[in-house]
Design an enzyme around this catalytic site. Sequence first.
Site, PDB file in Angstrom:
ATOM      1  N   ILE A  12       0.833  -1.294   0.134  1.00 55.15           N
ATOM      2  CA  ILE A  12       0.016   0.173  -0.022  1.00 55.15           C
ATOM      3  C   ILE A  12       1.041   1.196  -0.036  1.00 55.15           C
ATOM      4  CG2 ILE A  12      -1.965   1.090   1.019  1.00 55.15           C
ATOM      5  CD1 ILE A  12      -2.662  -1.629   2.436  1.00 55.15           C
ATOM      6  N   ASP A  58      15.069   1.755  10.065  1.00 56.81           N
ATOM      7  CA  ASP A  58      14.091   0.921  10.986  1.00 56.81           C
ATOM      8  C   ASP A  58      13.441   1.885  12.046  1.00 56.81           C
ATOM      9  OD1 ASP A  58      13.945  -2.493  11.831  1.00 56.81           O
ATOM     10  OD2 ASP A  58      12.855  -0.781  12.651  1.00 56.81           O
ATOM     11  N   LYS A  84       2.285  -7.202   9.472  1.00 58.30           N
ATOM     12  CA  LYS A  84       0.896  -7.136   9.434  1.00 58.30           C
ATOM     13  C   LYS A  84       0.137  -8.716   9.152  1.00 58.30           C
ATOM     14  CE  LYS A  84      -0.324  -7.130   5.030  1.00 58.30           C
ATOM     15  NZ  LYS A  84      -0.781  -7.065   3.547  1.00 58.30           N
ATOM     16  N   SER A 124      -6.684  -0.584  10.373  1.00 54.21           N
ATOM     17  CA  SER A 124      -7.573  -1.774   9.603  1.00 54.21           C
ATOM     18  C   SER A 124      -8.901  -2.113  10.176  1.00 54.21           C
ATOM     19  CB  SER A 124      -6.561  -2.885   9.738  1.00 54.21           C
ATOM     20  OG  SER A 124      -7.120  -4.090   9.657  1.00 54.21           O
ATOM     21  N   THR A 126      -9.626  -4.681  10.747  1.00 55.08           N
ATOM     22  CA  THR A 126      -9.565  -6.003  11.999  1.00 55.08           C
ATOM     23  C   THR A 126     -10.113  -5.259  13.412  1.00 55.08           C
ATOM     24  OG1 THR A 126      -8.250  -7.407  12.471  1.00 55.08           O
ATOM     25  CG2 THR A 126      -7.251  -5.529  12.426  1.00 55.08           C
ATOM     26  N   TYR A 148      -1.840  -8.953  16.215  1.00 53.38           N
ATOM     27  CA  TYR A 148      -1.675  -8.046  14.970  1.00 53.38           C
ATOM     28  C   TYR A 148      -2.894  -6.794  15.257  1.00 53.38           C
ATOM     29  CZ  TYR A 148      -2.915  -5.847  10.449  1.00 53.38           C
ATOM     30  OH  TYR A 148      -3.341  -4.785   9.669  1.00 53.38           O
ATOM     31  N   LYS A 152      -2.785  -2.648  15.977  1.00 54.69           N
ATOM     32  CA  LYS A 152      -3.472  -1.598  15.299  1.00 54.69           C
ATOM     33  C   LYS A 152      -4.399  -0.810  16.502  1.00 54.69           C
ATOM     34  CE  LYS A 152      -2.145  -2.277  11.038  1.00 54.69           C
ATOM     35  NZ  LYS A 152      -1.183  -1.100  10.558  1.00 54.69           N
ATOM     36  N   ASN A 198      -3.420 -14.225   2.783  1.00 55.78           N
ATOM     37  CA  ASN A 198      -4.656 -13.551   2.130  1.00 55.78           C
ATOM     38  C   ASN A 198      -4.979 -14.305   1.043  1.00 55.78           C
ATOM     39  OD1 ASN A 198      -3.085 -10.190   3.412  1.00 55.78           O
ATOM     40  ND2 ASN A 198      -4.833 -11.427   4.412  1.00 55.78           N
ATOM     41  N   GLY A 293     -11.280 -17.461  14.101  1.00 54.65           N
ATOM     42  CA  GLY A 293     -11.201 -15.889  14.016  1.00 54.65           C
ATOM     43  C   GLY A 293     -11.789 -15.316  12.655  1.00 54.65           C
TER      44      GLY A 293
HETATM   45  C1  WQD Z   1     -10.413 -13.137   3.062  1.00 52.62           C
HETATM   46  C2  WQD Z   1     -11.237 -14.339   2.836  1.00 52.62           C
HETATM   47  C3  WQD Z   1     -11.054 -16.099   4.282  1.00 52.62           C
HETATM   48  C4  WQD Z   1      -7.177 -17.342   2.276  1.00 52.62           C
HETATM   49  C5  WQD Z   1      -6.978 -10.124   6.647  1.00 52.62           C
HETATM   50  C6  WQD Z   1      -6.506  -9.284   8.099  1.00 52.62           C
HETATM   51  C7  WQD Z   1      -7.023  -7.783   7.768  1.00 52.62           C
HETATM   52  C8  WQD Z   1      -6.514  -7.234   6.755  1.00 52.62           C
HETATM   53  C9  WQD Z   1      -7.095  -8.010   5.474  1.00 52.62           C
HETATM   54  C10 WQD Z   1      -4.329  -6.089   7.202  1.00 52.62           C
HETATM   55  C11 WQD Z   1     -11.708 -14.871   4.125  1.00 52.62           C
HETATM   56  C12 WQD Z   1     -10.799 -16.658   2.830  1.00 52.62           C
HETATM   57  C13 WQD Z   1      -8.558 -16.575   2.565  1.00 52.62           C
HETATM   58  C14 WQD Z   1      -7.361 -18.617   1.740  1.00 52.62           C
HETATM   59  C15 WQD Z   1      -9.769 -18.511   1.728  1.00 52.62           C
HETATM   60  N1  WQD Z   1      -5.075  -7.051   6.742  1.00 52.62           N
HETATM   61  N2  WQD Z   1      -9.670 -17.238   2.469  1.00 52.62           N
HETATM   62  N3  WQD Z   1      -8.545 -19.263   1.515  1.00 52.62           N
HETATM   63  O1  WQD Z   1      -9.106 -12.250   6.846  1.00 52.62           O
HETATM   64  O2  WQD Z   1     -10.440 -10.715   5.600  1.00 52.62           O
HETATM   65  O3  WQD Z   1      -8.311 -10.088   6.670  1.00 52.62           O
HETATM   66  O4  WQD Z   1      -6.455  -9.379   5.772  1.00 52.62           O
HETATM   67  O5  WQD Z   1      -5.017  -5.137   7.799  1.00 52.62           O
HETATM   68  O6  WQD Z   1      -6.456  -7.355   9.037  1.00 52.62           O
HETATM   69  O7  WQD Z   1      -7.252  -9.975   9.051  1.00 52.62           O
HETATM   70  O8  WQD Z   1      -8.522 -11.492   4.608  1.00 52.62           O
HETATM   71  O9  WQD Z   1      -7.618 -12.186   2.601  1.00 52.62           O
HETATM   72  O10 WQD Z   1      -6.994 -13.521   4.845  1.00 52.62           O
HETATM   73  O11 WQD Z   1      -9.386 -13.629   3.832  1.00 52.62           O
HETATM   74  O12 WQD Z   1     -10.749 -19.080   1.875  1.00 52.62           O
HETATM   75  O13 WQD Z   1      -6.200 -19.265   1.290  1.00 52.62           O
HETATM   76  O14 WQD Z   1     -10.900 -15.292   2.209  1.00 52.62           O
HETATM   77  O15 WQD Z   1     -11.557 -17.384   5.039  1.00 52.62           O
HETATM   78  O16 WQD Z   1     -13.346 -15.315   4.086  1.00 52.62           O
HETATM   79  P1  WQD Z   1      -9.070 -11.319   5.972  1.00 52.62           P
HETATM   80  P2  WQD Z   1      -8.184 -12.695   3.965  1.00 52.62           P
END
Ligand code: WQD
Length: 338
Positions: A12, A58, A84, A124, A126, A148, A152, A198, A293
């Site tokens: 970002i 750093d 993150k 975030s 989150t 994490y 935040k 992600n 989670g």
């Molecule tokens: C998205 C969806 C998973 C991987 C996280 C952080 C948040 C922010 C964004 C920093 C969910 C599903 C994922 C996979 C899947 N980061 N998934 N198979 O959890 O919404 O948010 O990233 O700020 O803080 O918590 O994002 O991309 O991990 O998941 O099915 O291999 O994709 O279950 O429904 P998330 P994500």
Amino acid sequence: MSILVTGGTGFIGSHTCVELLEAGYDLVVFDNFANSKPSVIDKIVDITGKGFKFYHADMADKNSLERIFSENDIDCVIHFAGYKAVGESVEKPLMYYQNNITGTLNLLETMSEYNVKRIVFSSSATVYGIPKSVPITEDEPLSVTNPYGRTKLMIEDILRDLYVSDNSWAIILLRYFNPVGGHPSGLLCEDPNGIPNNLMPRILDTAFGKQDKINVFGNDYPTVDGTGVRDYIHVLDLAKGHVKAVERIMRVNDIQAINLGTGRGYSVLELIKTFEEVNNVKVPVEFAPRRPGDVAECYADTRKASEMLGWKAQLGVTEMCRDSYRARLMLEHGSDDK
Ligand code: WQD
């Protein structure tokens, strides 16, 4: 007027540097390359045709921050630097608190010493934890479920206390939903060090043969097709939101938390299907148990961003899938990227 961008070679951060340079701002950038590569510096210059001052530094080292502030006339700070990865934070909480919290305290103390009191903080969604309802407004109660997310929320609380102690500060807490995509030039993309967790990096790993299928975590949620629904936002829209936030903190001294999302949720399967259609590739899936989670649905109420920043996301999932794929294609071809 110089803007200091911490963590400016990250996913970002780098896209935001491009938008700030194109908007005419002078930048000072630092990064420790914990989750990025030095080659991103040249890519930002290639895209914009503009240079900027860079420090390999750093935020754990307060002396390096002192040097940056003493050598430059900084008017405001955009603070991206921080670890993150949710999963990693559960395994290594002390590393996350030490880096994210102590590093931010070093930054804020140095800003105070140099009377720099304008900051845009990379927060975030989150911090909403398991939302009571969707779309999520900024007034939603805050709760976090992992270290994490706790860093935040702690940094948001530190900034709220700082503003109460001295309301000559101007502070904006930008709460990102799910950033995806890459620069249309193909030169910048999400290129995390280590194993991504992600969704979009996993989709890309599957499309590029790094894994033979993608595990879909849960298909029994109370959603359109049983899979998790999220508010995916193009990283370019996110970057433009930061330019609007800078414009505001240069004229208003207050503290505001603002959602940066599209206000539209897409399920995991909807995103995968769009990605396959847009890029004419197959992404094999296998359903797996829910990820601890995870919430069923999470997407933003975007009214405050529109009213306060005059900002609204312009790009949709088609552009997110197209630009993610193109940027990874360029990365794969230039895979000797250092
Ligand atoms: C998205 C969806 C998973 C991987 C996280 C952080 C948040 C922010 C964004 C920093 C969910 C599903 C994922 C996979 C899947 N980061 N998934 N198979 O959890 O919404 O948010 O990233 O700020 O803080 O918590 O994002 O991309 O991990 O998941 O099915 O291999 O994709 O279950 O429904 P998330 P994500």
